[in-house]
Design a protein around this motif. Structure first.
Motif, PDB file in Angstrom:
ATOM      1  N   UNK A 127       0.822  -1.212   0.000  1.00 38.70           N
ATOM      2  CA  UNK A 127       0.000   0.000   0.000  1.00 38.70           C
ATOM      3  C   UNK A 127       0.852   1.256   0.000  1.00 38.70           C
ATOM      4  N   UNK A 167     -20.868   9.675  -9.478  1.00 41.59           N
ATOM      5  CA  UNK A 167     -20.358   9.653  -8.105  1.00 41.59           C
ATOM      6  C   UNK A 167     -21.116  10.652  -7.231  1.00 41.59           C
ATOM      7  N   UNK A 216     -23.279   8.078  -5.685  1.00 42.10           N
ATOM      8  CA  UNK A 216     -22.136   7.544  -4.936  1.00 42.10           C
ATOM      9  C   UNK A 216     -21.858   6.089  -5.311  1.00 42.10           C
ATOM     10  N   UNK A 233     -15.143   4.242 -10.930  1.00 43.67           N
ATOM     11  CA  UNK A 233     -15.348   4.415  -9.487  1.00 43.67           C
ATOM     12  C   UNK A 233     -14.717   3.263  -8.704  1.00 43.67           C
ATOM     13  N   UNK A 283     -11.170   4.058  -8.460  1.00 41.73           N
ATOM     14  CA  UNK A 283     -10.972   5.144  -7.487  1.00 41.73           C
ATOM     15  C   UNK A 283     -11.131   4.624  -6.047  1.00 41.73           C
ATOM     16  N   UNK A 284     -12.183   3.826  -5.830  1.00 43.66           N
ATOM     17  CA  UNK A 284     -12.439   3.295  -4.482  1.00 43.66           C
ATOM     18  C   UNK A 284     -11.260   2.456  -3.994  1.00 43.66           C
ATOM     19  N   UNK A 291      -7.981   4.774  -3.785  1.00 42.28           N
ATOM     20  CA  UNK A 291      -7.888   5.989  -2.968  1.00 42.28           C
ATOM     21  C   UNK A 291      -8.889   6.103  -1.825  1.00 42.28           C
ATOM     22  N   UNK A 292     -10.067   5.516  -1.949  1.00 39.95           N
ATOM     23  CA  UNK A 292     -11.111   5.817  -0.966  1.00 39.95           C
ATOM     24  C   UNK A 292     -11.178   4.824   0.182  1.00 39.95           C
ATOM     25  N   UNK A 293     -10.703   3.610  -0.024  1.00 44.36           N
ATOM     26  CA  UNK A 293     -10.792   2.627   1.063  1.00 44.36           C
ATOM     27  C   UNK A 293      -9.400   2.328   1.605  1.00 44.36           C
ATOM     28  N   UNK A 294      -9.379   1.671   2.742  1.00 42.16           N
ATOM     29  CA  UNK A 294      -8.090   1.318   3.338  1.00 42.16           C
ATOM     30  C   UNK A 294      -7.961  -0.195   3.385  1.00 42.16           C
ATOM     31  N   UNK A 295      -6.792  -0.728   3.152  1.00 42.60           N
ATOM     32  CA  UNK A 295      -5.615  -0.041   2.662  1.00 42.60           C
ATOM     33  C   UNK A 295      -5.778   0.338   1.198  1.00 42.60           C
ATOM     34  N   UNK A 296      -4.981   1.304   0.770  1.00 45.25           N
ATOM     35  CA  UNK A 296      -5.085   1.741  -0.614  1.00 45.25           C
ATOM     36  C   UNK A 296      -4.337   0.747  -1.508  1.00 45.25           C
ATOM     37  N   UNK A 297      -5.094   0.034  -2.342  1.00 42.81           N
ATOM     38  CA  UNK A 297      -4.484  -1.000  -3.178  1.00 42.81           C
ATOM     39  C   UNK A 297      -4.159  -0.407  -4.555  1.00 42.81           C
ATOM     40  N   UNK A 298      -3.070   0.363  -4.597  1.00 39.75           N
ATOM     41  CA  UNK A 298      -2.704   1.038  -5.844  1.00 39.75           C
ATOM     42  C   UNK A 298      -2.463   0.037  -6.971  1.00 39.75           C
ATOM     43  N   UNK A 307     -22.691   4.254  -2.160  1.00 40.91           N
ATOM     44  CA  UNK A 307     -22.036   2.989  -2.460  1.00 40.91           C
ATOM     45  C   UNK A 307     -20.661   2.932  -1.826  1.00 40.91           C
ATOM     46  N   UNK A 345     -14.538   1.226   6.745  1.00 41.43           N
ATOM     47  CA  UNK A 345     -15.025   1.445   5.373  1.00 41.43           C
ATOM     48  C   UNK A 345     -15.629   0.175   4.772  1.00 41.43           C
TER      49      UNK A 345
END
Lengths: 328, 419
Positions: A65, A266, A270, A282, A285-286, A289-296, B239, B386
């Protein structure tokens, strides 16, 4: 007098550039001088387009991450395998990454519905606006106006219309009908996402189709009219075939834009309810960037798969265009 | 010649001044007026510490959650920030213990919340964060609606089931849209889940998200969405792991009972005014316990800063009793500072509703279970917070069965922990 001054100015400006150009030509040779002029653009293109693509490949094949490449262990095709790990691609629940496949399914439906209906409505609108109707200029502006709005503004406007206590439900209630939670029921939410997307993008394609329609020579229609050809036959046999190259451009552009749809959806839903309106962008993006851990890495792999599909679609459409040009 | 010398001297003086100046950037988000209040206080700090300037950059909370970690990851970003995700940002935080003059005083006052940032590779005795807004999850009820409906409000210590029944009765009697709502985040879900018996961790401290207690509350929660007790708009209205609250519905008197947290008090006091009477219910019980979740925003420094000593000075200033008391009095937040908890805060110009709510929430904090504190200090808690709404919403809208949603939730958390 004035002419003489203008000529002097022109000569001065010409001489100003001529000397350095000649010097450059002598330095690089006539055959290589083109590269000198292309270099600034190539540098910008390489830095902001090719380098990010290469970095995307690197991220897709590394894990963890962390962002800095030194901190990312090489994992090969692990992310791609994880995304493609499915018992049945038609049943997201059987997939390891069920949300990815839900997003793929949603994106497929979205592209099919949005592009299909948008081209249909754009064509009908362009055909009407191409005729000599009253207030033609006004209507052309009206249809183009939503294109000028920011997608976020469009989504917020429609959210106010569609929410539980929004304008639409107030109208329905006032007329004695029941209300519907438009954005909370999966099917309705998907319908409105498609509708809003068509609403805000249609004007752009209407404009392109209108230009295409106006480029069709009028003498073809006059000849058909003299032969007593009915209007619907002119549409099918003259307008649509001659408009096909423009339609292909519209199709390529609208498919690419539909696959990339994100901002208005979005803001409007959402991605919900649940994942009913979550499209691929999305999901990327989720995950990234939006959730943890960030799975780039996973996000990069998903974006590469999407790019692959887009590339194939575009190639197919270009091949169709070339075939048609050859036929013509 | 004379002019040249003067210019050179002036240039050297300016250059020396620039080299000595320590300009710090403070990225700040606010629920109410926190950033503006800190800006006032920091002006006093700058006056006492010539050479150090602190620029407060007010940003939305989403920037703290989404942009700040990316900036920090590449070694960029502010010198200080007001954050809530201590576990997720722990690796970037600066231990200011070497730069503060009285670490023992800070330890004595903020010991419990200091532990939230002492995770991962951070020092076990490090001073990383000064919490300026201790928060507690809990409920709010619209008293006026209860009075209008002629329904008796459940007494303190009542269960969620009792609140659900009473709220439904009020909704049906007065015709508002929603009986109950709970913010769309796993943090708000955690308190009730623990009250239903969720353990969250095994005896080794490893996360076990879905156990019988968690499942029991999840079943009840989904059922409340199906029968219309819970406002569907909050969880089904988004979502993924997107956060969504129902504060606007409560402020508009369209919601009978709202499970959120103490950070809403200031906003309710300001936006509701005397439109209706509202009360804080504090913690609400389940069959197994009566706990909410602690939490809070705090100021942290980052280890990429070029001025660690200055950051340490700022943090020590922010930790001072008099400074905290002044800030809390204006921001109407609950102190994390134990001295101030004991003394109490003289909240300025607040209504009786706000004062009573602050008292109720402050009193509930010591009653929270150890598990609640453990989860708050857990490094991967953001992954739990989350993933919970993302998966449970799928069950609420019928995309997945509850069993499948919980299985997926467990898998998501296992993957997050493995990272």
């Amino acid at each position: 007098m004035l002419k003489a001054t203008a000529t002097q100015l022109y000569d001065g400006a010409f001489n100003l550039f001529e000397r350095p150009m000649l010097a450059l030509q002598r330095l690089f040779g006539q055959s290589r001088i083109a590269w000198v002029f292309l270099l600034p653009n190539l540098l910008i293109f390489g830095l902001f387009t090719f380098l990010p693509i290469i970095l995307n490949f690197v991220f897709a094949t590394t894990g963890g991450d962390r962002i800095l490449l030194d901190d990312r262990p090489f994992v090969g095709a692990e992310h791609f395998a994880s995304l493609l790990d499915c018992e049945s691609y038609f049943d997201p629940n059987s997939c390891h990454r069920d949300l990815f496949w839900r997003a793929v399914g949603n994106t497929g439906w979205f592209v099919l519905m949005q592009v299909g209906f948008m081209i249909l409505f754009s064509l009908i609108t362009a055909l009407i606006l191409n005729r000599d109707i009253v207030l033609r200029g006004f209507f052309r502006a009206v249809f183009f106006y939503p294109v000028l709005l920011s997608p976020v503004v469009v989504a917020l406007i429609w959210k106010w219309i569609l929410q539980r206590n929004g304008v639409l439900n107030a109208g329905l209630e006032g007329a004695g009908f029941g209300t519907i939670n438009w954005l909370l029921e999966a099917d309705w939410a998907f319908f409105w996402v498609v509708f809003v997307s068509i609403w805000c993008n249609m004007g752009f394609y209407v404009l392109i189709l209108l230009a295409g329609l106006q480029s069709i020579p009028t003498d073809v229609y006059e000849a058909a009219e003299m032969d007593g050809t009915p209007r619907w036959r002119s549409l099918l046999r003259i307008t649509l075939p001659l408009l096909m190259p423009t339609m292909l451009v519209v199709m390529v552009l609208s498919v690419i834009r539909a696959v990339q749809a994100f901002d208005e959806i979005y803001v409007l839903t959402g991605g919900g309810p649940g994942s009913a309106t979550t499209l691929l962008i999305q999901y990327i993006y989720d995950v990234g960037f939006a959730t943890r851990p960030r799975l780039y890495g996973l996000a990069a792999a998903a974006s590469l798969l999407m790019a692959g599909v887009l590339f194939v679609l575009t190639m197919m459409q270009l091949a169709a265009t070339r075939k048609q040009s050859g036929d013509n | 010649m004379k002019t040249t010398l003067t210019t050179t001297a002036l240039g050297l003086i300016l250059a020396a001044g620039a080299a000595g100046a320590q300009d710090l950037r403070f990225m700040c988000y606010q629920d109410g007026s926190e950033c503006a209040v800190w800006e006032e206080q920091l002006a006093a700090f700058e006056a006492d510490n010539p050479g150090i300037t602190v620029t407060v950059d007010e940003v939305p909370y989403a920037s703290i959650l989404e942009s700040l970690p990316v900036q920090l990851e590449v070694g960029e970003g502010p010198d200080l920030a007001r954050v809530t995700d201590y576990g997720g940002l722990a690796r970037y935080m600066l231990d200011v213990r070497p730069y503060v003059s009285d670490a023992a005083a800070i330890e004595a006052r903020y010991g419990q919340s200091l532990a939230w940032a002492r995770v991962g590779d951070n020092n076990a005795d490090g001073i990383y964060n000064i919490v300026d807004q201790l928060t507690a999850t809990g409920g709010f009820a619209n008293k006026t609606l209860f009075d209008q409906a002629g329904v008796e409000m459940p007494a303190p210590g009542s269960t969620f089931a009792e609140w659900a029944e009473a709220s439904r009765a009020v909704r049906d009697a007065v015709g508002v849209d929603f009986a109950m709502a709970l913010d769309r985040t796993g943090h708000r879900f955690a308190g009730p889940a623990m009250s239903y018996g969720a353990a969250y961790f095994d005896e080794n401290g490893d996360p076990i998200l879905v156990d019988d207690g968690f499942r029991n509350f999840a079943e009840q929660f989904v059922a409340w969405h199906e029968d219309g007790t819970m406002a569907r708009d909050v969880w089904a209205g988004a979502g993924g792991g997107t956060y969504q609250d129902a504060a606007a519905e409560f402020i508009n008197a369209n919601l009978v009972m709202y499970y959120s947290g103490s950070w809403q008090i200031g906003r309710f006091g300001r936006d509701i005014g005397d439109a209706f009477d509202w009360v804080a219910t504090g913690g609400i019980c389940g069959p197994e316990a009566c706990t909410g979740m602690p939490g809070g925003a705090g100021i942290v420094g980052f280890n990429h800063t070029e001025h660690p000593e200055a950051v340490g000075k700022v943090i020590e200033f922010m930790a001072r009793d008099d400074v905290q008391a002044a800030v809390l009095a204006q921001t109407r937040n609950i102190p994390a500072n134990s001295e101030l908890q004991a003394q109490g805060i003289d909240y300025q110009g607040v209504s009786d509703d706000v004062k009573a709510a602050l008292t109720v929430f402050a009193a509930s904090i010591p009653t929270f279970s150890d598990t609640a504190y453990q989860l708050q200090g857990y490094a991967n808690n953001r992954a739990i917070f989350t993933a919970t709404p993302a998966r449970l919403t799928q069950a609420i809208v019928g995309e997945l069965s509850l069993d499948d949603a919980l299985t997926r939730l467990d898998a998501d958390i296992a993957e997050a922990v493995a990272q």
